[in-house]
Design a protein around this motif. Sequence first.
Motif, PDB file in Angstrom:
ATOM      1  N   VAL A 184      -6.709 -13.078  16.991  1.00 15.78           N
ATOM      2  CA  VAL A 184      -6.068 -13.518  15.748  1.00 15.78           C
ATOM      3  C   VAL A 184      -5.151 -14.710  16.005  1.00 15.78           C
ATOM      4  CG1 VAL A 184      -3.984 -12.056  15.774  1.00 15.78           C
ATOM      5  CG2 VAL A 184      -5.079 -12.602  13.609  1.00 15.78           C
ATOM      6  N   ALA A 185      -4.635 -14.843  17.231  1.00 15.31           N
ATOM      7  CA  ALA A 185      -3.806 -15.999  17.563  1.00 15.31           C
ATOM      8  C   ALA A 185      -4.610 -17.293  17.530  1.00 15.31           C
ATOM      9  CB  ALA A 185      -3.176 -15.817  18.941  1.00 15.31           C
ATOM     10  N   VAL A 186      -5.920 -17.202  17.770  1.00 11.85           N
ATOM     11  CA  VAL A 186      -6.795 -18.375  17.749  1.00 11.85           C
ATOM     12  C   VAL A 186      -7.382 -18.606  16.362  1.00 11.85           C
ATOM     13  CG1 VAL A 186      -8.957 -19.354  18.634  1.00 11.85           C
ATOM     14  CG2 VAL A 186      -7.349 -18.240  20.201  1.00 11.85           C
ATOM     15  N   PHE A 187      -7.920 -17.549  15.761  1.00  7.26           N
ATOM     16  CA  PHE A 187      -8.671 -17.704  14.509  1.00  7.26           C
ATOM     17  C   PHE A 187      -7.865 -17.388  13.247  1.00  7.26           C
ATOM     18  CE2 PHE A 187     -12.074 -16.901  17.670  1.00  7.26           C
ATOM     19  CZ  PHE A 187     -12.810 -18.058  17.470  1.00  7.26           C
ATOM     20  N   GLY A 188      -6.729 -16.709  13.396  1.00  6.17           N
ATOM     21  CA  GLY A 188      -5.928 -16.369  12.227  1.00  6.17           C
ATOM     22  C   GLY A 188      -6.510 -15.261  11.378  1.00  6.17           C
ATOM     23  N   THR A 189      -7.492 -14.545  11.897  1.00  6.04           N
ATOM     24  CA  THR A 189      -8.116 -13.438  11.170  1.00  6.04           C
ATOM     25  C   THR A 189      -8.687 -12.446  12.172  1.00  6.04           C
ATOM     26  OG1 THR A 189      -9.761 -12.889   9.473  1.00  6.04           O
ATOM     27  CG2 THR A 189     -10.365 -14.580  11.048  1.00  6.04           C
ATOM     28  N   ILE A 190      -8.892 -11.212  11.739  1.00  4.19           N
ATOM     29  CA  ILE A 190      -9.482 -10.187  12.594  1.00  4.19           C
ATOM     30  C   ILE A 190     -10.961 -10.073  12.239  1.00  4.19           C
ATOM     31  CG2 ILE A 190      -9.486  -7.743  13.209  1.00  4.19           C
ATOM     32  CD1 ILE A 190      -6.520  -7.659  12.574  1.00  4.19           C
ATOM     33  N   GLU A 191     -11.816 -10.260  13.237  1.00  2.00           N
ATOM     34  CA  GLU A 191     -13.258 -10.225  13.017  1.00  2.00           C
ATOM     35  C   GLU A 191     -13.902  -9.188  13.929  1.00  2.00           C
ATOM     36  OE1 GLU A 191     -14.474 -14.644  11.857  1.00  2.00           O
ATOM     37  OE2 GLU A 191     -13.169 -14.595  13.621  1.00  2.00           O
TER      38      GLU A 191
END
Length: 320
Positions: A184-191
Amino acid sequence: MAGVTEPPVVEGRVADAVAGHWVDGWAPRAARPYLRLARIDRPVGWWLLLLPCWWSSALAAVAAHRPYPDPLHLLLFLVGAIAMRGAGSTYNDIADRDLDARVERTRGRPLPSGQLRTRDAAFFLVAQALVGLLVLLQFNGTAIAVGIASLVPVAIYPFMKRVMPMPQLVLGLAFAWGALMGWVAVFGTIEAPAVLLYAGTIAWVIGYDTIYAVQDIEDDEIAGIRSSARFFGDRVRPAVGLCYGLAVILVGAAGWQAGIGPVGTLGIALFAAHLARQVSQLRDRDGRGALSLFRSNRDAGLVLFVGLAADAAWQGIPGA
């Protein structure tokens, strides 16, 4: 016995601390109880909190087609893991100070042994938590929210051993949280890759903490403290094997979802081999052996991180 020299007894040192650690010999005496409260003399704890963060960062690098995990993120996770491991341990010791006094391995801890007052420990807890908060504020807003949410399992874990037959499940929810943070620190979302990695890490935590609990199984039975080692009983080895097997499958699925290649797959295979070796060497009620196997999970986790990070670098080579 003639010719055998017993190791010196260090005042205030608990049984599972690293022998000869600098806390016992070099730290000012007034600081030692605080350092022991933060488990600085048992560094494997913060390693095990840190490694899922690093795995997630490396997996995110693969998915984002970056040649390596963000170095600043890795450093922030390192500082945060040490601070929050210390804060969590301090909170746990405040909540468990009466139980700890009834278990041989833990009765020498700073609170049950009287080295520190509860009030002093509480102030120290706040100071460590503030360091963790300062680290967390360096990330994006979603990562901050996800990090704050981790406090829920952290807060309830110390009380689960009183009511839950397998409190290691709640510990897994807390200690695996970093598997979400790096992504989430990289993409800003949980996938999906982060969720699968988180689930696999929970299984890993349950497995290694069941091994750790083998040390205390006899005292826990007397004190009425619940643990997965007691819950599984004579089936500890197959139970740990099942947890580790599930961990490898889920971590592999996370890697597949993120797009890892042969180098990352090799890293997962070596991680699996390390866990299999632990299971093969685990013995019922062998406390010393259990501690050694538990500590070896730092090396298992580093093997996986290196494999995932190397995969990101390999895929960044033109034509790879």
